[in-house]
Write a protein that holds these residues in place. Structure first.
Motif, PDB file in Angstrom:
ATOM      1  N   TYR A  39      35.397  46.082  48.292  1.00  0.00           N
ATOM      2  CA  TYR A  39      33.975  45.752  48.157  1.00  0.00           C
ATOM      3  C   TYR A  39      33.283  46.997  47.625  1.00  0.00           C
ATOM      4  O   TYR A  39      33.279  48.047  48.280  1.00  0.00           O
ATOM      5  N   LEU A  56      33.080  42.194  44.611  1.00  0.00           N
ATOM      6  CA  LEU A  56      34.262  42.114  45.464  1.00  0.00           C
ATOM      7  C   LEU A  56      35.477  41.912  44.580  1.00  0.00           C
ATOM      8  O   LEU A  56      35.487  41.010  43.728  1.00  0.00           O
ATOM      9  N   TYR A 108      39.308  40.920  44.839  1.00  0.00           N
ATOM     10  CA  TYR A 108      40.274  40.311  45.753  1.00  0.00           C
ATOM     11  C   TYR A 108      41.618  40.235  45.058  1.00  0.00           C
ATOM     12  O   TYR A 108      41.725  39.667  43.965  1.00  0.00           O
TER      13      TYR A 108
END
Length: 115
Positions: free
Chosen positions: A65, A87, A89
């Motif tokens: 993040y 973010l 991922y």
């Protein structure tokens, strides 16, 4: 439990994951201190001109993040700009890398979860 920033263990890394430059890792919690599949909670600072080399997550997944700074993420071979509030991922069996292209450190929280 509250862990103050001043109490986080600061670790200096050079050429992270085969990249270049310097990263500061602030370890708040490591897998031995957590009773869940979370392998760790870290806040990192990737210095200007530095990069985390591309790597794959075979037995875990990771979340970055972005708190401040800007750069370019390599998300499974696709590059895109990132900045505060983004973010990143990386699921199981996928890969990523991160380059700091700005004038200030990229500060980001990192969560690693076991597979």
């Amino acid at each position: 439990m509250v862990i103050k920033e001043k109490d986080a263990l600061k670790i200096t890394g050079e050429n992270p994951r085969g990249g270049k430059g310097t990263i500061y890792n602030y370890r708040y919690l490591d897998k031995d201190e957590i009773s869940t599949p979370l392998k760790g909670f870290y806040v990192n600072e990737l210095l200007p001109g530095s990069e985390i080399g591309y790597h794959e997550h075979i037995d875990d997944e990771e979340f970055y993040y972005i708190l401040s700074g800007k750069g370019i993420v390599n998300d499974n071979g696709k590059e895109m700009e990132i900045g505060p509030g983004d973010l990143i991922y990386t699921p199981f069996k996928e890969g990523h890398g991160l380059k700091n292209t700005g004038d200030e450190p990229i500060k980001f929280a990192a969560f690693i979860v076991e597979g």
